[in-house]
Scaffold this motif. Structure first.
Motif, PDB file in Angstrom:
ATOM      1  N   GLY A  75       0.866  -1.262  -0.070  1.00 45.37           N
ATOM      2  CA  GLY A  75      -0.039   0.005  -0.150  1.00 45.37           C
ATOM      3  C   GLY A  75       0.748   1.142   0.114  1.00 45.37           C
ATOM      4  O   GLY A  75       0.616   2.154  -0.662  1.00 45.37           O
ATOM      5  N   ARG A  76       2.097   1.194   0.629  1.00 41.50           N
ATOM      6  CA  ARG A  76       2.861   2.346   0.709  1.00 41.50           C
ATOM      7  C   ARG A  76       3.484   2.666  -0.655  1.00 41.50           C
ATOM      8  O   ARG A  76       3.961   3.980  -0.853  1.00 41.50           O
ATOM      9  CB  ARG A  76       3.846   2.020   1.757  1.00 41.50           C
ATOM     10  CG  ARG A  76       4.933   3.170   2.185  1.00 41.50           C
ATOM     11  CD  ARG A  76       4.033   4.362   2.712  1.00 41.50           C
ATOM     12  NE  ARG A  76       5.168   5.559   2.809  1.00 41.50           N
ATOM     13  CZ  ARG A  76       5.716   6.270   1.868  1.00 41.50           C
ATOM     14  NH1 ARG A  76       4.965   6.481   0.721  1.00 41.50           N
ATOM     15  NH2 ARG A  76       6.485   7.340   2.021  1.00 41.50           N
ATOM     16  N   VAL A  77       3.666   1.636  -1.428  1.00 44.27           N
ATOM     17  CA  VAL A  77       3.994   1.827  -2.926  1.00 44.27           C
ATOM     18  C   VAL A  77       3.156   2.441  -3.702  1.00 44.27           C
ATOM     19  O   VAL A  77       3.457   3.193  -4.718  1.00 44.27           O
ATOM     20  CB  VAL A  77       4.456   0.249  -3.465  1.00 44.27           C
ATOM     21  CG1 VAL A  77       4.872   0.606  -4.901  1.00 44.27           C
ATOM     22  CG2 VAL A  77       5.985   0.180  -2.631  1.00 44.27           C
ATOM     23  N   LEU A  78       2.045   1.948  -3.623  1.00 45.08           N
ATOM     24  CA  LEU A  78       0.609   2.263  -4.651  1.00 45.08           C
ATOM     25  C   LEU A  78       0.161   3.347  -4.242  1.00 45.08           C
ATOM     26  O   LEU A  78       0.096   4.426  -5.133  1.00 45.08           O
ATOM     27  CB  LEU A  78      -0.379   1.145  -4.436  1.00 45.08           C
ATOM     28  CG  LEU A  78      -1.713   1.617  -5.270  1.00 45.08           C
ATOM     29  CD1 LEU A  78      -1.527   1.337  -6.757  1.00 45.08           C
ATOM     30  CD2 LEU A  78      -2.744   0.494  -4.813  1.00 45.08           C
ATOM     31  N   GLU A  79      -0.022   3.801  -2.759  1.00 44.23           N
ATOM     32  CA  GLU A  79      -0.568   5.175  -2.683  1.00 44.23           C
ATOM     33  C   GLU A  79       0.133   6.453  -3.293  1.00 44.23           C
ATOM     34  O   GLU A  79      -0.682   7.108  -3.961  1.00 44.23           O
ATOM     35  CB  GLU A  79      -0.668   5.277  -1.249  1.00 44.23           C
ATOM     36  CG  GLU A  79      -1.722   6.534  -0.687  1.00 44.23           C
ATOM     37  CD  GLU A  79      -0.749   8.005  -0.810  1.00 44.23           C
ATOM     38  OE1 GLU A  79      -1.253   9.041  -1.045  1.00 44.23           O
ATOM     39  OE2 GLU A  79       0.550   7.823  -0.305  1.00 44.23           O
ATOM     40  N   PRO A  80       1.319   6.584  -3.307  1.00 44.21           N
ATOM     41  CA  PRO A  80       1.941   7.707  -3.726  1.00 44.21           C
ATOM     42  C   PRO A  80       1.898   8.054  -5.305  1.00 44.21           C
ATOM     43  O   PRO A  80       1.861   8.859  -5.854  1.00 44.21           O
ATOM     44  CB  PRO A  80       3.296   7.701  -3.085  1.00 44.21           C
ATOM     45  CG  PRO A  80       3.642   6.583  -2.834  1.00 44.21           C
ATOM     46  CD  PRO A  80       2.340   5.932  -2.463  1.00 44.21           C
ATOM     47  N   ALA A 207      -6.336  17.642   0.684  1.00 45.79           N
ATOM     48  CA  ALA A 207      -7.110  17.182   1.574  1.00 45.79           C
ATOM     49  C   ALA A 207      -7.480  15.506   1.239  1.00 45.79           C
ATOM     50  O   ALA A 207      -7.461  14.775   2.019  1.00 45.79           O
ATOM     51  CB  ALA A 207      -8.238  17.849   2.004  1.00 45.79           C
ATOM     52  N   TRP A 208      -7.714  15.472  -0.002  1.00 37.94           N
ATOM     53  CA  TRP A 208      -8.530  14.295  -0.501  1.00 37.94           C
ATOM     54  C   TRP A 208      -7.432  13.130  -0.471  1.00 37.94           C
ATOM     55  O   TRP A 208      -7.214  11.861  -0.025  1.00 37.94           O
ATOM     56  CB  TRP A 208      -8.877  14.341  -1.979  1.00 37.94           C
ATOM     57  CG  TRP A 208     -10.110  15.289  -1.954  1.00 37.94           C
ATOM     58  CD1 TRP A 208     -10.892  15.870  -0.895  1.00 37.94           C
ATOM     59  CD2 TRP A 208     -10.590  15.888  -3.342  1.00 37.94           C
ATOM     60  NE1 TRP A 208     -11.744  16.775  -1.719  1.00 37.94           N
ATOM     61  CE2 TRP A 208     -11.716  16.684  -3.028  1.00 37.94           C
ATOM     62  CE3 TRP A 208     -10.218  15.663  -4.630  1.00 37.94           C
ATOM     63  CZ2 TRP A 208     -12.331  17.370  -3.949  1.00 37.94           C
ATOM     64  CZ3 TRP A 208     -10.930  16.410  -5.763  1.00 37.94           C
ATOM     65  CH2 TRP A 208     -12.146  17.273  -5.390  1.00 37.94           C
ATOM     66  N   GLY A 209      -6.138  13.622  -0.642  1.00 38.64           N
ATOM     67  CA  GLY A 209      -4.921  12.702  -0.798  1.00 38.64           C
ATOM     68  C   GLY A 209      -4.646  12.313   0.510  1.00 38.64           C
ATOM     69  O   GLY A 209      -4.226  11.302   0.771  1.00 38.64           O
ATOM     70  N   GLY A 210      -4.744  13.144   1.467  1.00 42.99           N
ATOM     71  CA  GLY A 210      -4.553  12.934   2.910  1.00 42.99           C
ATOM     72  C   GLY A 210      -5.488  11.823   3.396  1.00 42.99           C
ATOM     73  O   GLY A 210      -5.071  10.975   4.415  1.00 42.99           O
ATOM     74  N   MET A 211      -6.527  11.896   2.818  1.00 47.29           N
ATOM     75  CA  MET A 211      -7.748  10.948   3.406  1.00 47.29           C
ATOM     76  C   MET A 211      -7.340   9.477   2.426  1.00 47.29           C
ATOM     77  O   MET A 211      -7.662   8.515   3.179  1.00 47.29           O
ATOM     78  CB  MET A 211      -8.990  11.560   3.058  1.00 47.29           C
ATOM     79  CG  MET A 211      -9.459  12.607   3.824  1.00 47.29           C
ATOM     80  SD  MET A 211     -11.237  12.977   3.640  1.00 47.29           S
ATOM     81  CE  MET A 211     -11.026  14.621   2.885  1.00 47.29           C
ATOM     82  N   GLY A 212      -6.755   9.551   1.324  1.00 49.50           N
ATOM     83  CA  GLY A 212      -6.330   8.329   0.814  1.00 49.50           C
ATOM     84  C   GLY A 212      -5.276   7.543   1.550  1.00 49.50           C
ATOM     85  O   GLY A 212      -5.411   6.250   1.793  1.00 49.50           O
ATOM     86  N   VAL A 213      -4.494   8.643   2.321  1.00 51.64           N
ATOM     87  CA  VAL A 213      -3.295   7.650   2.959  1.00 51.64           C
ATOM     88  C   VAL A 213      -3.988   7.019   4.279  1.00 51.64           C
ATOM     89  O   VAL A 213      -3.629   5.889   4.912  1.00 51.64           O
ATOM     90  CB  VAL A 213      -2.285   8.751   3.348  1.00 51.64           C
ATOM     91  CG1 VAL A 213      -1.469   8.077   4.517  1.00 51.64           C
ATOM     92  CG2 VAL A 213      -1.372   9.484   2.386  1.00 51.64           C
ATOM     93  N   LEU A 330       2.822  -1.292  10.033  1.00 55.60           N
ATOM     94  CA  LEU A 330       1.769  -0.461  10.047  1.00 55.60           C
ATOM     95  C   LEU A 330       2.029   0.543  11.506  1.00 55.60           C
ATOM     96  O   LEU A 330       1.792   2.038  11.313  1.00 55.60           O
ATOM     97  CB  LEU A 330       0.528  -1.068  10.504  1.00 55.60           C
ATOM     98  CG  LEU A 330      -0.619  -0.237  10.912  1.00 55.60           C
ATOM     99  CD1 LEU A 330      -1.250   0.403   9.468  1.00 55.60           C
ATOM    100  CD2 LEU A 330      -1.867  -1.410  11.154  1.00 55.60           C
ATOM    101  N   SER A 331       3.014   0.137  12.279  1.00 51.32           N
ATOM    102  CA  SER A 331       3.241   1.289  13.411  1.00 51.32           C
ATOM    103  C   SER A 331       4.185   2.559  12.843  1.00 51.32           C
ATOM    104  O   SER A 331       4.100   3.557  13.391  1.00 51.32           O
ATOM    105  CB  SER A 331       4.295   0.537  14.239  1.00 51.32           C
ATOM    106  OG  SER A 331       3.367  -0.645  15.209  1.00 51.32           O
ATOM    107  N   LEU A 332       4.850   1.879  11.873  1.00 49.88           N
ATOM    108  CA  LEU A 332       5.762   3.094  11.363  1.00 49.88           C
ATOM    109  C   LEU A 332       5.026   3.970  10.298  1.00 49.88           C
ATOM    110  O   LEU A 332       5.089   5.244  10.349  1.00 49.88           O
ATOM    111  CB  LEU A 332       6.923   2.695  10.505  1.00 49.88           C
ATOM    112  CG  LEU A 332       8.029   3.665   9.950  1.00 49.88           C
ATOM    113  CD1 LEU A 332       8.537   4.614  10.978  1.00 49.88           C
ATOM    114  CD2 LEU A 332       9.152   2.881   9.041  1.00 49.88           C
ATOM    115  N   TYR A 333       4.218   3.456   9.609  1.00 52.31           N
ATOM    116  CA  TYR A 333       3.424   4.021   8.548  1.00 52.31           C
ATOM    117  C   TYR A 333       2.473   5.026   9.278  1.00 52.31           C
ATOM    118  O   TYR A 333       2.247   6.367   8.736  1.00 52.31           O
ATOM    119  CB  TYR A 333       2.549   3.087   7.813  1.00 52.31           C
ATOM    120  CG  TYR A 333       2.018   3.687   6.572  1.00 52.31           C
ATOM    121  CD1 TYR A 333       1.878   5.065   5.920  1.00 52.31           C
ATOM    122  CD2 TYR A 333       1.236   2.873   5.669  1.00 52.31           C
ATOM    123  CE1 TYR A 333       1.470   5.314   4.685  1.00 52.31           C
ATOM    124  CE2 TYR A 333       0.528   3.214   4.495  1.00 52.31           C
ATOM    125  CZ  TYR A 333       0.896   4.460   3.924  1.00 52.31           C
ATOM    126  OH  TYR A 333       0.129   4.878   2.850  1.00 52.31           O
TER     127      TYR A 333
END
Length: 357
Positions: A75-80, A207-213, A330-333
């Motif tokens: 997910g951390r790869v895909l989202e950005p 803001a929408w991008g922040g919600m996607g994270v 998840l704890s780091l993300y």
């Protein structure tokens, strides 16, 4: 507990609609730990993935949550990459036809990236940018830089340019080990403006991008909750029925995830209805809702993690690779959330009257 499941995360779609995600999730599962393969998948997904604010925001968030539920790093790869494509689309700029992209907007002490206009009217970047995840493996990025008029603007940059140097960070974290975030240095690197001025920060898509994270974070929490239910089911099959404490914890987890998911579904509907499009920092804006969503999901993640680790104890953390990786990732993300500082910002907005209660 393992990566054997590739079950979608539902926000608002019907179960039959979610089945369309399963082939993608199977590919994600097969690529866990293989960053080049995950980047290729992100590129493929980006060709057809919904963009926020275009009528299918909930489906976008379901995609992000579902991929992260398989593997947080995926997910951390895909989202950005999806965020970069959305930013370029919102700016009316040309979207890349191939390659994978990132979004680098962080600032840090001792580093500064400057954009200067050349004699022919183009821009070049000089300086350094911290927290650039996978910069050495990406093809391009949307990057914020300080301009000559004392604002920060966004630029599209080719990361394969000879003037780009990506440091290899000393990444000591057990979380997101395959996605280290280091400093990138720019020396006379050509850059294409993405819209103009501080549009990047003022657009509703910020803001929408922040919600996607936050949707990614939710997917991680759902995966941890599934780990817990799987453990209880397996124990019961071996003759050890869950006690009241275990059941009470599962009940709280269910309540938390149901409420959080509902919040995301309602907000996605509001975005698509045009209710969260304001860009005036002193007027109606989607940013308070982004702060609410991010804070609510971050709190949910941390509470679910606490309940599950308290009940399952040290065993799976010590001996279950997939569970231990998920918890560490998840704890780091989740630390991308600014916790009390974001709540303070939200409180200031509420005090000015931006509240529904």
């Amino acid at each position: 507990m393992s990566y054997s499941e590739a079950q979608p995360v539902r926000i608002s779609s019907e179960p039959a609609q979610l089945q369309a995600l399963e082939p993608v999730l199977q590919k994600v599962r097969a690529a866990v730990g293989d960053v080049p393969a995950l980047l290729t998948l992100a590129e493929d997904i980006g060709r057809t993935a919904p963009k926020p604010g275009e009528g299918n925001t909930a489906k976008l968030w379901e995609l992000l949550a579902s991929v992260t539920a398989v593997d947080v790093a995926a997910g951390r790869v895909l989202e950005p990459h999806l965020d970069a494509l959305a930013i370029l689309s919102q700016a009316g700029a040309e979207e890349p036809q191939e390659g994978t992209w990132g979004v680098f907007a962080a600032e840090g002490p001792g580093t500064k990236l400057e954009a200067k206009r050349t004699a022919n009217g183009s821009y070049v970047l000089n300086g350094s940018k911290p927290w650039c995840s996978l910069a050495a493996q990406l093809d391009g990025a949307v990057i914020t830089a300080h301009t000559e008029d004392n604002t920060r603007a966004a630029f599209a940059v080719d990361l394969k340019h000879q003037g780009v140097t990506a440091e290899t960070p000393a990444w000591t974290s057990r979380g997101l080990q395959e996605i280290p975030s280091g400093t990138v240095h720019f020396d006379q690197v050509e850059a294409r403006p993405v819209n103009h001025g501080n549009w990047y920060f003022q657009r509703p898509g910020f803001a929408w991008g922040g919600m996607g994270v936050a949707a990614c974070w939710l997917g991680g929490a759902v995966a941890v909750a599934r780990d817990y239910t799987d453990a209880l089911t397996k124990a019961a099959a071996n003759g050890r029925e869950p006690d009241q404490i275990a059941l009470a914890s599962l009940g709280e987890i269910d309540r938390i995830l149901a409420t959080t998911t509902s919040h995301l579904a309602q907000t996605a509907e509001r975005i698509d209805a045009g209710d969260l499009e304001g860009s005036d920092p002193d007027g109606p804006s989607p940013w308070p809702e982004a702060l609410r969503i991010r804070g609510t999901v971050a709190t949910a993640v941390e509470r679910v993690q606490t309940l599950v680790t308290q009940n399952l104890g040290p065993g799976p953390l010590a001996f279950d690779e997939a569970y231990g990786k998920r918890m560490a990732d998840l704890s780091l993300y989740i630390r991308q959330h600014h916790a009390l500082r974001d709540d303070a910002q939200l409180g200031a907005l509420a005090l000015k009257g931006d509240r529904s209660w």
